[in-house]
Design a protein around this motif. Sequence first.
Motif, PDB file in Angstrom:
ATOM      1  N   ALA B  26      -3.223  -4.873   3.734  1.00 25.14           N
ATOM      2  CA  ALA B  26      -3.567  -3.488   3.416  1.00 25.14           C
ATOM      3  C   ALA B  26      -4.803  -3.410   2.535  1.00 25.14           C
ATOM      4  CB  ALA B  26      -2.395  -2.820   2.702  1.00 25.14           C
ATOM      5  N   ASP B  27      -5.487  -2.271   2.645  1.00 26.42           N
ATOM      6  CA  ASP B  27      -6.572  -1.900   1.738  1.00 26.42           C
ATOM      7  C   ASP B  27      -6.118  -0.665   0.972  1.00 26.42           C
ATOM      8  OD1 ASP B  27      -8.139  -3.896   2.928  1.00 26.42           O
ATOM      9  OD2 ASP B  27      -8.752  -2.506   4.504  1.00 26.42           O
ATOM     10  N   ILE B 211      -3.714 -11.182  -3.369  1.00 31.20           N
ATOM     11  CA  ILE B 211      -4.551 -10.035  -3.719  1.00 31.20           C
ATOM     12  C   ILE B 211      -6.004 -10.467  -3.772  1.00 31.20           C
ATOM     13  CG2 ILE B 211      -5.060  -8.309  -5.509  1.00 31.20           C
ATOM     14  CD1 ILE B 211      -2.186  -8.504  -6.428  1.00 31.20           C
ATOM     15  N   GLY B 212      -6.915  -9.624  -3.315  1.00 29.25           N
ATOM     16  CA  GLY B 212      -8.331  -9.989  -3.385  1.00 29.25           C
ATOM     17  C   GLY B 212      -9.246  -8.794  -3.235  1.00 29.25           C
ATOM     18  N   ASP B 213     -10.549  -9.081  -3.262  1.00 34.24           N
ATOM     19  CA  ASP B 213     -11.565  -8.046  -3.070  1.00 34.24           C
ATOM     20  C   ASP B 213     -11.346  -6.870  -4.012  1.00 34.24           C
ATOM     21  OD1 ASP B 213     -12.443  -9.664  -0.981  1.00 34.24           O
ATOM     22  OD2 ASP B 213     -11.201  -8.608   0.483  1.00 34.24           O
ATOM     23  N   SER B 246      -7.613  -5.346  -1.679  1.00 33.28           N
ATOM     24  CA  SER B 246      -6.861  -5.695  -0.480  1.00 33.28           C
ATOM     25  C   SER B 246      -5.720  -6.604  -0.883  1.00 33.28           C
ATOM     26  CB  SER B 246      -7.757  -6.412   0.533  1.00 33.28           C
ATOM     27  OG  SER B 246      -8.776  -5.554   0.976  1.00 33.28           O
ATOM     28  N   TYR B 247      -4.625  -6.538  -0.129  1.00 32.97           N
ATOM     29  CA  TYR B 247      -3.552  -7.475  -0.417  1.00 32.97           C
ATOM     30  C   TYR B 247      -2.701  -7.713   0.816  1.00 32.97           C
ATOM     31  CZ  TYR B 247      -0.062  -3.709  -1.482  1.00 32.97           C
ATOM     32  OH  TYR B 247       0.789  -2.644  -1.444  1.00 32.97           O
TER      33      TYR B 247
END
Lengths: 262, 262, 262, 262
Positions: B26-27, B211-213, B246-247
């Motif tokens: 997801a975003d 988790i990222g971005d 995002s994750y």
Amino acid sequence: MAAATHFLTPDGGASLVDDCLYGWGADLIVVYLRCDPERLQALLPPGLKVADGLCMAYVGAFQSASEDRPDAMLLNPAGTVYNEAALSIACTYGDRKGYFPAFVWVDKEWSLIRGWLNGYPKKIGAITMARPHAYNPVTGGGLRVGAVTGGICSRHGFTLMRMGLTLTRAGEPGDLKSRPSTFGHRHWPALHPTQTAVSELVEVNRTDLKIGDVWLGEPFFELGNAPDEALDHFRDHELVAGATYSYGFRIGGATRLEPIAR
Amino acid sequence: MAAATHFLTPDGGASLVDDCLYGWGADLIVVYLRCDPERLQALLPPGLKVADGLCMAYVGAFQSASEDRPDAMLLNPAGTVYNEAALSIACTYGDRKGYFPAFVWVDKEWSLIRGWLNGYPKKIGAITMARPHAYNPVTGGGLRVGAVTGGICSRHGFTLMRMGLTLTRAGEPGDLKSRPSTFGHRHWPALHPTQTAVSELVEVNRTDLKIGDVWLGEPFFELGNAPDEALDHFRDHELVAGATYSYGFRIGGATRLEPIAR
Amino acid sequence: MAAATHFLTPDGGASLVDDCLYGWGADLIVVYLRCDPERLQALLPPGLKVADGLCMAYVGAFQSASEDRPDAMLLNPAGTVYNEAALSIACTYGDRKGYFPAFVWVDKEWSLIRGWLNGYPKKIGAITMARPHAYNPVTGGGLRVGAVTGGICSRHGFTLMRMGLTLTRAGEPGDLKSRPSTFGHRHWPALHPTQTAVSELVEVNRTDLKIGDVWLGEPFFELGNAPDEALDHFRDHELVAGATYSYGFRIGGATRLEPIAR
Amino acid sequence: MAAATHFLTPDGGASLVDDCLYGWGADLIVVYLRCDPERLQALLPPGLKVADGLCMAYVGAFQSASEDRPDAMLLNPAGTVYNEAALSIACTYGDRKGYFPAFVWVDKEWSLIRGWLNGYPKKIGAITMARPHAYNPVTGGGLRVGAVTGGICSRHGFTLMRMGLTLTRAGEPGDLKSRPSTFGHRHWPALHPTQTAVSELVEVNRTDLKIGDVWLGEPFFELGNAPDEALDHFRDHELVAGATYSYGFRIGGATRLEPIAR
């Protein structure tokens, strides 16, 4: 703000379309088809000549922003994103090679009106595209060999087309069957003899095209049917290739090529 | 295939939910709020204790796939993607820290039913999130300092909440106000004295969180109103922080913590 | 106000369903089918026995109001109207004759949840019904000999069923293939071994049934297909009859008949 | 079949609009407002003069059929019904009294395009109207003293307007604030200097008007807000009266009154 269309107001803030450059970014699934050239020619406006039967069926998630309202995502997010599906025909105008988007469906009316004004025939449809998310542990890490992606377009309850890919390898922009021009038909008829009609062949003024993240795949495609569509023009087809990619570009209106008598 | 819900058929193929692990990607746009703890406590099921008034408002684009049908994107893309908006309350169960998603809106019913089965209170809403696309030359190159992003959620024609960010800097997962647990309320009431009811506090079995971005930003948030919602529980609030990221994760059902008497 | 479901709040105002009597009014197109009894039996919960293959396919425009909120139309109109399509199987429970609505699609989630709580298996779909309006000079004066009416139901972009009628004569309630009981399956599974599951056969408590404005017609029916439906159970069918009519009734929950082991 | 618009095909079957007479039937809730005449004049195209500030806000359920496809309800029901909401301004053209529908929202694009071609400024919105059904035992027997009815219109997640009535007495067509003419603005701009633009004032050719089932009531009205609308032109208003009724009519295009310089 140079607003162009209904709703016409003193400050232009309620216009569906701004009269200025727009920028787009999009993720796309495309399946290239080879169809019956004669059936395709019947869909082209006078002045355009069908190529070899090559067609591009696609479904994608698009976003656009006008240079007059670049920050619309903050305060009006639903005014900036839309989904689109299309059947587009490879053709030529004189010696210029391009596509004519014969049938396009979108899920926002401002994209429809902006499209008609630039010569894209559009209707409203229900369109979904799905591509694997980079962080999803079950679909596994975004675009990669073996990943699947798909899309579907329906309207009035009728399935119009489905498509998808099983990814086989990373590609490059040169793997796509791109053609430099996009032609359109600006058609605004009269519904009464006293009214003024417009019908003209145009070429879309697209610039700053950037393509990336290209993946090629084994294509899946299924054409539906509906009582108020004309999908049979694409009924006989063979699958040529499939790809998914991202791209961006600017459009600054469409230049008139010649009038169309109707 | 271990299908779990209506429509119940011999091979389980028409079930809304598969009885197996699901994976998500997801975003998200999240705005952290500080609300009145007393008004929040009134929304928590017995057994949960409000933290310090911290709440998480978010809107996001989600995709999910079950381990039994990892390839659903190819043949049923609309069965794999959905949008979600929520108001979630920081709370504790004993010494476990978590969030209770008090009000969640999604735009697919299989997400609603899967959610209720795992204790997430969900309704259907119309939800849009927009973030700048990496290839859009007008919004300019994806997430970056100065970029804007926004989301909106409505239901039955009423605006429920809007939010957005003007990005100020790249961040890290540690910048988020994450809490390890997600609590839920599996509530299936009786509408007749002869029926069997269920009401139990659960903790969602979420694993493989990545988790990222992460980008941080100046938050924008506006709460709406509707005759069949209870948004006033979040009416008094201050904006704490905002982020987009995002994750991905897996969920394998939810473990019952204790029964809830009603 | 005796609210029953999520979102659970102190005053119950955000519940999807009120725990009290509801009243309905609806306009319906029904096409009676004769299907393969064996394929139908496979869709019935234990305890129900298929009749002779008779099924009822319908699409309709419904409205409902609870006795606790009879004035919802004024302030929350979208909370009172919905469209519904269904495939319902004639069956018996002991010597009681009824229908089991095997597959029901609606376009509002409060109707879905209220339905599941009373034993109606429902999903969300896109449903349209059209009947000639009394004042339309082209379709000509409402229901009359020769008038046509139709409906369509789709989900996730797939056409699930279409139906319609060319009206041949005015009818009476006795012309309909009504059966006194409506049976349901209240099924709320566990997604984790620690959770409590519910599965019970029920009979819907419908009272105050009033039927009128019955017209009979030559039926049209077409069954679609979707990867997450099980429409093949109705694939072999012959058209028995068709009608359009209006009706109203009250429902006060559903009475449990017996548990269902799963 | 005399088809007029995209998608242009040899047999015209995929056109959004037929070039022939259409017939309408509709149920409507109307709330008459008195607004600031100066703010209204700013919305009128040159040639129209605001009356006394009278406006008509309405929401309704419409159906239409063309004389070329009178049986569309059978095979394409979603192509025949739509919902519409509007803010329409009482005005004059010379000595002709009429309304100019300044802002109209519909939920089908064929109604939008047909509208623009006849001079109605339309956007796509989400519109619901609810009126008590004759057979609903809780709302009680259709339109009657004390019954309530309501409607709502939203777009892009923003509530644009809500309205409703508590019925006080049966009325007659003469109780409505009807005006004989409907004026429109056929506006099709150029997005490039080489393109041909159209902008002309028209009067809609409406015939065979029949009005009935008139009920008057205590009106409720609430105006919303959206970043891409211009609702403030109607912000200052007082409620004049409210009614609900049914009507039908034919429209055969719109006659050009004069060109509009822009």
